[in-house]
Design a protein around this motif. Structure first.
Motif, PDB file in Angstrom:
ATOM      1  N   SER A  26       0.809  -1.081  -0.172  1.00 31.43           N
ATOM      2  CA  SER A  26       0.048   0.017  -0.186  1.00 31.43           C
ATOM      3  C   SER A  26       0.762   1.198  -0.040  1.00 31.43           C
ATOM      4  N   THR A  53       3.114  -6.303 -14.051  1.00 33.99           N
ATOM      5  CA  THR A  53       1.770  -7.124 -13.422  1.00 33.99           C
ATOM      6  C   THR A  53       2.309  -8.530 -13.339  1.00 33.99           C
ATOM      7  N   ALA A 125      -5.745  -0.461 -13.464  1.00 33.23           N
ATOM      8  CA  ALA A 125      -6.087  -0.831 -11.909  1.00 33.23           C
ATOM      9  C   ALA A 125      -7.100  -2.235 -11.868  1.00 33.23           C
ATOM     10  N   GLU A 126      -7.794  -2.601 -12.856  1.00 32.03           N
ATOM     11  CA  GLU A 126      -8.418  -3.546 -12.922  1.00 32.03           C
ATOM     12  C   GLU A 126      -7.745  -4.722 -13.488  1.00 32.03           C
ATOM     13  N   THR A 128      -4.511  -5.242 -12.601  1.00 31.36           N
ATOM     14  CA  THR A 128      -3.611  -5.484 -11.423  1.00 31.36           C
ATOM     15  C   THR A 128      -4.409  -6.260 -10.522  1.00 31.36           C
ATOM     16  N   ARG A 129      -5.696  -5.657 -10.284  1.00 25.45           N
ATOM     17  CA  ARG A 129      -6.498  -6.192  -9.322  1.00 25.45           C
ATOM     18  C   ARG A 129      -6.768  -7.668  -9.537  1.00 25.45           C
ATOM     19  N   GLY A 134      -1.247  -5.549  -4.547  1.00 26.95           N
ATOM     20  CA  GLY A 134      -1.646  -4.523  -3.739  1.00 26.95           C
ATOM     21  C   GLY A 134      -1.005  -3.255  -3.978  1.00 26.95           C
ATOM     22  N   CYS A 136      -0.146   0.052  -6.274  1.00 24.86           N
ATOM     23  CA  CYS A 136      -0.686   0.959  -7.538  1.00 24.86           C
ATOM     24  C   CYS A 136       0.225   1.155  -8.662  1.00 24.86           C
TER      25      CYS A 136
END
Ligand code: FO1
Length: 317
Positions: A26, A53, A125-126, A128-129, A134, A136
């Motif tokens: 984070s 990624t 973001a999608e 990597t999620r 975790g 950015c």
């Protein structure tokens, strides 16, 4: 602590793996080069974003350093059928660029979301999620930006992937330029630079991975204003590139392929340059050029080495 990493592909990905072993995900933001991006088969391809990624998801092919481990290639093999019927001048069926079967899913998803109007920042973001990351991961820009390579022999200008993959970077380079008439750093990438406690320039190619990020309006000024918090890691060790053609490119473009040459490129924006012990004898020459020189093993043989390198970067500022 907020740590922002300016990143290219393989070297940055390995460094980020070490950083994530040292601090909480984070706390980490990566701003990633998109100058290598291209479109083939109508698909939007972002090699550096995917390399980061897949590496951080422990899914990368460890030998190639790109694409997915255990990949199959049925789609590429099936495409070979169309090569013979392709009219001359058509860029359909570009079999010189390998997209594995499972890697295609990432490209289908990215392309479909961009067509729907999502930004590359949203889609990244999608993705990597979906891979359970975790940190950015931010593309440097949501706008079109392309690195263009001028070949020494012909004077021809080609896209970065043409140079790197199709021509196997086996040809001399006379220049590097960027097509980015109105590309801007994204707001989130800007905030990651202005709000970071530590900014680390990963051991990526300074000319084709970091320079594209620096070419966006404002970036060099924002970094120069925060220079005391910026640490760069030399991708050149003992006069040779850790990976890829960085040493040859520097030489071909009249820049000394050494830690001193790297120090000159980064002097306006970085307070510290981390060099491998192999280059310890050049520490005073680096400091004459500008940045303070920190000597730390920077060949990331394993995760422990990458973690130690990350901790040394944080300690340096
Ligand atoms: N590199 C290659 O040398 N050959 C390939 O066929 C190739 C395909 C490829 C597909 C997806 C992807 O994300 C990366 C791919 N790369 C390939 C690597 C990549 O183009 C370069 O390593 C980077 O652009 C340099 O950072």
């Amino acid at each position: 602590m907020r740590i922002t990493v300016l990143a290219g592909g393989v070297g940055a990905a390995r460094f980020l793996r070490g950083l994530l072993a040292a601090v909480s995900a984070s706390e980490v933001t990566a701003i990633v080069n998109t100058g290598d991006d291209t479109e083939l088969h109508g698909l939007s391809i972002s090699p550096d974003l995917d390399t980061i990624t897949y590496t951080l998801a422990e899914a990368i092919d460890p030998v190639r350093g790109w694409g997915l481990a255990g990949e199959s290639w049925h789609a590429m093999e099936a495409m070979q059928r169309y090569v013979d019927v392709r009219p001359s001048g058509s860029s359909a069926a570009p079999t010189w660029f390998g997209l594995g079967d499972r890697d295609l899913a990432t490209h289908f998803y990215r392309t479909a979301r961009l067509v729907e109007g999502a930004t590359l920042t949203d889609v990244t973001a999608e993705i990597t999620r979906a891979w359970g990351l975790g940190l950015c991961v931010l593309p440097m820009t949501d706008d079109r930006f392309r690195t263009v390579v001028t070949l020494a022999e012909s004077g021809q200008q080609v896209t970065f992937q043409d140079y790197f993959v199709r021509l196997r970077h086996a040809v001399a380079v006379a220049g590097i330029s960027f097509e980015h008439s109105s590309a801007r750093l994204t707001e989130s990438a800007r905030a990651a630079i202005t709000g970071a406690d530590v900014i680390i320039i990963a051991p990526s190619n300074p000319l084709v991975s970091i320079a594209p990020i620096r070419a966006l309006p404002e970036v060099d000024r924002l970094l120069a204003e925060r220079r005391h918090r910026v640490v760069a890691i030399s991708p050149i060790v003992g006069g040779a590139a850790l990976k890829g053609p960085a040493d040859r490119m520097l030489h071909e473009l009249g820049i000394e392929p050494s830690v001193v040459g790297v120090a000159r490129l980064y002097a306006p924006i970085a307070a510290v340059l981390v060099v491998d012990p192999v280059d310890a004898h050049l520490a005073s020459a680096v400091e004459l050029v500008g940045p303070r020189c920190v000597v730390e093993p920077s060949i990331m043989f394993d995760i422990d080495r990458a973690r130690a390198l990350a901790l040394a970067c944080i300690a340096a500022v």
